[in-house]
Motif scaffolding. Structure first.
Motif, PDB file in Angstrom:
ATOM      1  N   ILE A 185       0.956  -1.311  -0.035  1.00 30.38           N
ATOM      2  CA  ILE A 185      -0.178  -0.254   0.113  1.00 30.38           C
ATOM      3  C   ILE A 185       0.764   1.300  -0.045  1.00 30.38           C
ATOM      4  CG2 ILE A 185      -1.786   1.464   1.050  1.00 30.38           C
ATOM      5  CD1 ILE A 185      -2.502  -1.592   2.531  1.00 30.38           C
TER       6      ILE A 185
ATOM      7  N   THR B 112       1.675  -9.528   1.940  1.00 31.21           N
ATOM      8  CA  THR B 112      -0.158  -9.095   2.505  1.00 31.21           C
ATOM      9  C   THR B 112      -0.017  -8.616   3.934  1.00 31.21           C
ATOM     10  OG1 THR B 112      -2.138 -10.063   2.900  1.00 31.21           O
ATOM     11  CG2 THR B 112      -0.032 -11.792   3.045  1.00 31.21           C
TER      12      THR B 112
ATOM     13  N   HIS C  52      -5.348  -1.741  -1.098  1.00 27.86           N
ATOM     14  CA  HIS C  52      -5.238  -2.786   0.044  1.00 27.86           C
ATOM     15  C   HIS C  52      -3.854  -3.730  -0.137  1.00 27.86           C
ATOM     16  CE1 HIS C  52      -9.794  -2.071  -0.041  1.00 27.86           C
ATOM     17  NE2 HIS C  52      -9.553  -2.151   1.341  1.00 27.86           N
TER      18      HIS C  52
END
Length: 328
Positions: A216, A257, A229
């Protein structure tokens, strides 16, 4: 017919010559994360370069006499030499991997079109090698989506010399570096092509590898920003693979992630994109805690850690087809 990128020879030729000269001299450099790079360069005595590695690895400014004149001339010929008073600086770096040398953007990679090479490049290429060598079906066509320096494409091409390998990117600077690195590696079966994902190239692929931007990034740097995201671009590549993998074909996607309250939002989102398709997929964490410095910023204020992950997906072969899929 899809045409490869026409590299600017005024840039490409001197960068190939410079890379070859460095390689032949025994130059080696393993590129670190930007955070580590900054820390090392802050140490007393590291303000200016003392040798070739300091110039082309650590991106430190250098005084006259540090580099041989012919190396300075090659950087200058490529238009990538910046001089401020008595000090000069190279806007190109060279990193080592798999016995090759790769040209890419200098530190710090703050430009919107910067071409990054670092630890994730090594991880992605290692994963691509493992999958390519484990396949029991031939690879006729392969592609590295968001190729950056072309490291993934080149790594595959060395092991699959009979395959056509495309290195696609939307960033012209990345395609120029990919062309340089393809020439340095001597992999004529790699073809850099400008394409938004696979929208601008035809046909199906037996192997798709990718290390897409997954952060991000409020600044929106091309090599870094994966969407609001962090995983929107990765999901778009997954959707592309669903459409463009050949029977028995494999997707290898390395990404990151932000884990929130023990939940992996990328993994959760993948179910909506892969469940119900004819792709068998596997997913695992390769590093449970990376880029910890990002947790101090507002973009990751919600996350407890950033994990590096590997997705592999195999298209099933019909009963009439031959061969069997490797377990994902």
């Amino acid at each position: 017919m899809t045409r490869g990128i026409r590299a600017d020879m005024t840039i490409t030729t001197p960068l190939v010559a410079l890379g070859a000269a460095l390689r032949d001299s025994g130059y080696r450099f393993t590129t670190t994360t930007p955070a580590t790079h900054e820390r090392v360069n802050r140490r007393p005595g590291n303000e200016v370069a003392r040798d070739v590695r300091d110039v082309f690895g650590w991106s430190r400014p250098f005084a006259p006499g540090v580099l041989p004149d012919h190396l300075v001339a090659l950087v200058d010929a490529a238009g990538l030499l910046v001089t401020d008073g008595d000090l000069s600086r190279s806007l190109v770096r060279y990193s080592s991997y798999d016995g090759e040398i790769f040209a890419h953007s200098a530190f710090p990679t703050t430009e919107a079109d910067a071409v990054f090479f670092g630890p994730d490049t090594y991880r992605m290429a290692d994963a691509a090698i493992a999958v390519a060598e484990a396949r029991d079906r031939p690879v006729r066509r392969a592609v590295d989506i968001g190729c950056g320096t072309g490291a993934g494409a080149i790594t595959i091409a060395k092991r699959l010399p009979g395959a056509e390998v495309l290195a696609v990117d939307i960033n012209p600077a990345a395609l120029r570096f990919a062309q340089v690195n393809t020439e340095l590696a001597g992999t004529p079966n790699v073809r850099p092509v400008k394409s938004d994902l696979l929208d601008d190239v035809p046909g199906m692929f037996d192997l798709i590898v990718t290390n897409p931007p997954f952060m991000i990034d409020p600044v929106g740097r091309t090599y870094r920003d994966g969407g609001p995201h962090g995983h929107e671009l990765s999901l778009a590549i997954v959707d592309t693979a669903v459409r463009r993998l050949s029977p028995g074909g494999t997707l290898v996607l390395f990404a990151g992630t932000g884990i929130t309250d023990g939940t992996d939002p990328f993994h959760e989102a993948l179910h909506g994109h892969l469940d119900g398709t004819d792709l068998e997929w596997g997913y695992r964490e390769m590093d449970p805690d990376a880029y910890g410095e990002e947790l101090d910023g507002p973009a990751y204020a919600h996350a407890e850690r950033i994990a590096l992950v590997l997705l592999t997906a195999d298209r099933r072969v019909s009963a009439a087809g031959s061969g069997a899929l490797r377990p994902a």
